[in-house]
Design a protein around this motif. Structure first.
Motif, short mmCIF file in Angstrom:
data_model
loop_
_atom_site.label_atom_id
_atom_site.label_comp_id
_atom_site.label_asym_id
_atom_site.label_seq_id
_atom_site.Cartn_x
_atom_site.Cartn_y
_atom_site.Cartn_z
N MET A 208 0.76 -0.99 -0.08
CA MET A 208 0.09 -0.13 0.15
C MET A 208 0.87 1.20 0.02
O MET A 208 0.55 2.12 -0.64
N GLN B 269 -6.62 2.22 3.14
CA GLN B 269 -5.63 2.06 3.98
C GLN B 269 -6.20 2.46 5.43
O GLN B 269 -5.41 2.22 6.23
N HIS C 221 -5.59 -3.21 4.01
CA HIS C 221 -6.72 -2.68 3.65
C HIS C 221 -7.36 -2.63 4.96
O HIS C 221 -8.60 -3.01 5.34
#
Length: 290
Positions: free
Chosen positions: A20, A57, A242
């Motif tokens: 991410m 995120q 996530h």
């Protein structure tokens, strides 16, 4: 513009593999390239992707800052009335809803609606109505929701096979489940324990989170079956960073434990969700699930 598109493709690869931070860096590198190219669609896409990646995120405040920056850019370039920029307002409205800032949410939706309608932006028109449904749920106006759901389906029917068709289906069913308008017989091709794809795309994972909501609302299965499905989704989301979806899954997990009388487990799941949500003041997820 070509470089902006390339950075967009790169962030997809990073995001799908759980990298991410690298995905966000690719988004940030792509944004000035989009601005230099000057094409409105590419510029808005760059802001949306960066804001969306930050949201997934769990960094909602940073995502909101990105959307506001995009709207400021529109003002600076004298493009604020271009309908495409209203998509940024919708994303900002979504975040304000999560913060329980309902009046701000409604104001942003009002600013967006006429522009999207006049341009015939079908995804924007559908997304706006989904947010309107959430606002009505928050205000207790359940009777006002079915007509909006019908509008969503009518709009989507104009563009059969559109990329967002599956997302629309899951959103509509989730809203219907919350107001008691759906049952298991309505769920075709739905996720069931043990059948989740091992490497779902981010979009597929988002749909699975929506569907998990419905499974919990309607569940008459044994706790292990439901909790196993939630655990599968949580593991995938957590592995990829996530964290926003991890919060949702932990709330659903708490609901299942409470439903089947295990309050200690329910409190443990809820405490984990609260710990993840508190830094970003995410309130509405907890209020919506009771």
């Amino acid at each position: 513009t070509v470089r902006a598109v390339a950075y967009n493709a790169l962030q997809v690869v990073y995001r799908e593999t759980g990298k991410m931070d690298q995905a966000i860096e690719a988004c940030k590198l792509g944004l000035p390239e989009a601005l230099a190219g000057g094409q409105i669609g590419t510029i808005v896409t760059a802001y949306r992707i960066l804001g969306g990646t930050l949201t997934i995120q769990g960094k909602l405040s940073q995502a909101a800052a990105v959307y506001r920056q995009g709207l400021t850019t529109a003002e600076t370039r004298s493009e604020a009335r271009y309908p495409t920029y209203s998509l940024l307002r919708l994303h900002l409205a979504d975040l304000n809803y999560l913060w329980n800032q309902i009046e701000i949410t409604e104001d942003l939706l009002k600013q967006s609606q006429d522009l999207l309608e006049s341009a015939g932006n079908t995804w924007g028109m559908v997304y706006l109505r989904y947010l309107l449904c959430l606002v009505k749920l928050a205000s207790g106006d359940r009777l006002g929701i079915p007509p909006i759901l019908l509008e969503m389906e009518q709009i989507a029917s104009r563009v059969p096979g559109a990329y967002y068709t599956e997302g629309l289906k899951t959103m509509v069913i989730m809203i219907k489940a919350r107001i008691g308008m759906v049952n298991r017989g309505d769920l075709e091709d739905w996720i069931v324990p043990g059948t989740l794809p091992k490497e779902p795309t981010t979009t597929q994972l988002e749909h699975m989170v929506y569907q998990a909501h419905v499974l919990v609302y309607l569940s008459s299965d044994s706790p292990p079956d439901i909790l196993g499905t939630l655990a599968e989704i949580e593991n995938i989301a957590s592995h990829r960073g996530h964290m926003f979806w991890v919060i949702e899954i932990k709330i659903l997990e708490a609901m299942v434990w409470q439903k089947f009388g295990s309050l200690d487990h329910a409190l443990a799941s809820l405490e984990r969700a609260l710990a993840l949500a508190e830094p970003e003041a995410i309130i509405r997820l907890f209020l919506d699930e009771g």
